[in-house]
Write a protein that holds these residues in place. Structure first.
Motif, short mmCIF file in Angstrom:
data_model
loop_
_atom_site.label_atom_id
_atom_site.label_comp_id
_atom_site.label_asym_id
_atom_site.label_seq_id
_atom_site.Cartn_x
_atom_site.Cartn_y
_atom_site.Cartn_z
N TYR A 262 -4.14 36.72 -6.78
CA TYR A 262 -2.83 37.14 -6.93
C TYR A 262 -1.79 36.11 -6.43
O TYR A 262 -1.99 35.71 -5.27
CB TYR A 262 -2.72 38.47 -5.91
CG TYR A 262 -3.35 39.79 -6.66
CD1 TYR A 262 -2.80 40.68 -7.13
CD2 TYR A 262 -4.71 39.73 -6.40
CE1 TYR A 262 -3.39 41.56 -7.90
CE2 TYR A 262 -5.54 41.00 -7.11
CZ TYR A 262 -4.87 42.00 -7.71
OH TYR A 262 -5.22 42.77 -8.22
N THR A 264 2.08 35.86 -4.59
CA THR A 264 2.99 36.54 -3.78
C THR A 264 3.92 35.63 -3.51
O THR A 264 3.89 34.42 -3.49
CB THR A 264 2.16 37.04 -2.39
OG1 THR A 264 2.95 37.82 -1.69
CG2 THR A 264 1.69 35.74 -1.71
N LYS A 307 6.01 41.50 -3.93
CA LYS A 307 6.03 41.60 -5.35
C LYS A 307 4.63 40.76 -5.78
O LYS A 307 4.90 39.95 -6.89
CB LYS A 307 7.31 40.78 -6.08
CG LYS A 307 8.43 41.10 -5.37
CD LYS A 307 8.83 42.57 -5.45
CE LYS A 307 10.10 43.13 -5.09
NZ LYS A 307 10.35 44.75 -5.04
N ASP A 308 3.82 41.01 -5.19
CA ASP A 308 2.33 40.46 -5.51
C ASP A 308 1.94 40.92 -7.20
O ASP A 308 2.35 41.96 -7.51
CB ASP A 308 1.23 40.86 -4.78
CG ASP A 308 1.47 40.48 -3.42
OD1 ASP A 308 2.71 40.08 -2.98
OD2 ASP A 308 0.57 40.70 -2.65
N HIS A 309 1.26 39.97 -7.89
CA HIS A 309 0.95 40.31 -9.05
C HIS A 309 -0.23 39.29 -9.38
O HIS A 309 -0.49 38.14 -8.82
CB HIS A 309 2.05 40.21 -10.26
CG HIS A 309 2.42 38.79 -10.38
ND1 HIS A 309 1.77 37.69 -10.90
CD2 HIS A 309 3.49 38.44 -9.81
CE1 HIS A 309 2.46 36.75 -10.80
NE2 HIS A 309 3.71 36.94 -10.42
N LYS A 310 -1.16 39.74 -10.50
CA LYS A 310 -2.47 38.85 -10.72
C LYS A 310 -1.82 37.60 -11.07
O LYS A 310 -0.91 37.57 -11.78
CB LYS A 310 -3.21 39.38 -11.71
CG LYS A 310 -3.98 40.56 -11.07
CD LYS A 310 -5.22 41.07 -12.18
CE LYS A 310 -6.34 41.99 -11.30
NZ LYS A 310 -7.38 42.13 -12.46
N GLN A 313 -0.02 36.68 -14.77
CA GLN A 313 0.11 37.87 -15.41
C GLN A 313 1.45 38.51 -15.47
O GLN A 313 1.73 39.53 -15.85
CB GLN A 313 -0.87 38.95 -15.20
CG GLN A 313 -2.39 38.41 -15.59
CD GLN A 313 -3.38 39.59 -15.28
OE1 GLN A 313 -3.11 40.75 -15.35
NE2 GLN A 313 -4.82 39.22 -15.33
N GLU A 314 2.15 37.68 -14.63
CA GLU A 314 3.92 38.11 -14.72
C GLU A 314 4.70 37.09 -15.48
O GLU A 314 4.94 35.98 -15.11
CB GLU A 314 4.20 38.24 -13.50
CG GLU A 314 5.82 38.31 -13.05
CD GLU A 314 6.33 39.64 -13.81
OE1 GLU A 314 7.30 39.45 -14.86
OE2 GLU A 314 5.89 40.82 -13.40
N THR A 317 8.62 35.35 -13.21
CA THR A 317 8.08 35.26 -12.07
C THR A 317 9.66 35.13 -11.42
O THR A 317 9.79 35.38 -9.93
CB THR A 317 7.39 33.97 -11.55
OG1 THR A 317 8.08 32.82 -12.33
CG2 THR A 317 6.17 33.99 -12.18
N CYS A 320 10.95 38.31 -9.65
CA CYS A 320 10.03 38.51 -8.30
C CYS A 320 10.80 37.93 -6.96
O CYS A 320 11.27 38.75 -6.17
CB CYS A 320 9.03 37.81 -8.08
SG CYS A 320 7.75 38.25 -9.39
#
Length: 515
Positions: A262, A264, A307-310, A313-314, A317, A320
């Motif tokens: 993930y 962050t 604002k974590d994401h895999k 997969q965002e 960014t 964020c």
């Protein structure tokens, strides 16, 4: 041609606040073949701490880092030191049981204590400080009553098992309900790591930067690094996402399927003095937000993240960072953002890290979630025990090969020959106390003039203030009211009320503290 030793983090658009620290490390590149007892791969907090601890046992140690010490994920953290895991305590207790869940918190408390001891032993100037930690209900909680009940139950569970935590109807900085955790900590991770590396090198650890492992070979076990190799008896793989080593492609792939990366994001901002209390904080949002506040002569330094994401997969960014900035400015309108950066955390399926033997003579550590500095330090402690053939109480709990943890596991039994109570007692809070209120023939651990002391009043009303630290191995003594003695829960040393050693293994009295 691209330089394979160029640290890709240096090419990032953003800059970590920690890595903006002036100066840099300058350890040599490997230029000859070596043979050591233990090879450590990775120059983050896990690798450097492991190298130092293993060297302290008398073994020969080499550490190789692909780039520079602390330049990867350790330098891109937000540097919270907490035993509170990313996975909620109630969820861990549900998935495993209370004993396993609380053992993971104990492990984190023990790691914080290890950092404290290293800071004190080596007089490391890294801004280490104990502060309260908070877990707040999320702002967008749909069922506040249900969430508050869950927080209350988690606090009660932890408190029953000796952790100094409490549910509060209002916690800083936003006044939401949540849990207060006493004696969490924070520090400057790069100041700490650079100083720790110096100590390791001074004790004989051979440190090599810009030295990337190309492959591992067997018979003899060795790591190939460019034109040279290092032969070893044990290898500690401390590389965030573990290298394959000699465990075989299939086993390595199976491990990879249990890990999730993930991304962050974090901001560092300055604000007027006293804008926020000096704390570490997170909430129960998904993904959760987190905050730490430092204070210096110029004002407050705020590190805010989330604002974590895999990873991968965002698509936007930049959004964020924009959302983080918006949230921070709503919290502290006068804040000025100076640095922004992203890091990566590795999650596991069950919320606990993988720390332990991956193959014959190979030890790995990964899956720390948001507890990279605490679990990374714990992994170093476990690696040292592994290299020395010592039993460690967390081996089964964090075993990389675990399928299910059985209820037959007895944590207290596992800790029978390990300083279990040391971390537990350092994690406990100490209430402020008035020595004048202490009755005759009584002793109590209190906080006096900002220091933790063992206070005792004799039959004549005279008060003695002592260090509560057992001189044997540093555990915190307990007052035995029935026997009027200070007793060490780790190894059984006993002291009179005024601190005189009565029975070992301690050989010295408790140190007296001057008023």
């Amino acid at each position: 041609m691209r330089d394979a030793t160029m640290n890709p983090f240096l090419a990032m658009k953003s800059e970590s606040y920690w890595l903006a620290l002036p100066g840099k490390t300058s350890y040599p590149k490997l230029t000859s073949d070596l043979k050591v007892d233990v090879l450590v791969v990775g120059g983050g907090i896990t690798g450097v701490t492991a190298a130092l601890l293993i060297r302290d046992t008398g073994k020969t140690v080499a550490l190789v880092e692909k780039y520079s010490i602390g330049g990867a994920e350790t330098g891109h953290t937000t540097a919270h030191l907490t035993y509170m895991t990313d996975t909620r305590l109630s969820d861990l207790a549900s998935d495993f049981d209370e004993e396993h869940a609380l053992a993971s918190w104990d492990a984190g408390a023990h790691a914080i204590d290890q950092i404290r001891k290293l800071v004190e032993r080596h007089q490391i100037d890294c801004e280490f400080k104990l502060v309260p930690g908070y877990l707040a209900e999320a702002a967008n909680t749909k069922d506040r009553e249900e969430e508050q009940d869950k927080l209350r139950q988690e606090a009660e569970l932890a408190a029953r098992h000796g952790f100094d935590v409490a549910y509060l109807d209002s916690i800083p900085p936003l006044g939401r309900a949540g849990i207060r955790f006493a004696n969490q900590a924070k520090f400057h991770p790069i100041k700490y790591l650079r100083a720790l590396a110096v100590q390791a090198a001074n004790t004989g650890v051979q440190i090599f930067e810009n030295s990337s492992v190309d492959s591992f070979e067997e018979e003899p076990a060795r790591a190939v690094i460019g034109d040279y190799s290092i032969t070893y008896d044990h290898v500690i793989i401390a590389t965030h996402m573990p290298l394959q080593g000699n465990v075989g492609t299939l086993s390595a792939l199976l491990l990879q399927t249990k890990l999730y990366a993930y991304s962050t994001y974090a901001l560092e901002a300055t604000a007027p003095f006293g804008s926020l209390p000096e704390i570490i904080w997170s909430d129960t949002a998904e993904p959760f937000n987190y905050l730490r506040v430092d204070r210096n002569a110029e004002g407050d330094v705020i590190v805010y993240g989330g604002k974590d994401h895999k990873t991968g997969q965002e698509p936007d960014t930049e959004k964020c960072y924009n959302e983080l900035t918006r949230d921070l400015m709503a919290l502290v309108p006068d804040a000025k953002v100076n640095h922004r950066w992203s890091g990566q955390v590795i999650e596991t399926l069950d919320g606990l890290p993988f720390i332990g033997e991956a193959g014959d003579g190979q030890f790995l550590a990964t899956g720390f979630s948001g507890n990279g500095l605490t679990f990374g330090t714990l992994a170093a402690m476990m690696a040292s025990d592994y290299a020395s053939g010592k039993k460690n109480p967390w081996t089964e709990l964090f075993d990389p090969h675990r399928k299910a943890l059985t209820s037959a596991w007895d944590y207290a039994k596992e800790n029978a020959s390990y300083p279990y109570y040391m971390a537990r007692d350092w994690a406990k809070g100490t209430e402020a106390g008035d020595v004048n209120a202490l009755p005759c023939h009584a002793g109590k651990i209190i906080r006096h003039h900002g220091k933790r002391v063992a206070a005792y009043r004799n039959e004549d009303g005279e008060v003695t203030l002592l260090s509560p630290v057992c001189p044997h191995l540093g555990c915190i003594v307990h007052w035995n009211d029935a026997e009027q003695t200070w007793d060490c829960p780790c190894h059984g040393s006993r002291f009179s009320g005024d601190g005189k050693v009565m029975s070992g293994p301690a050989e010295k009295d408790l140190s007296e503290i001057e008023e």
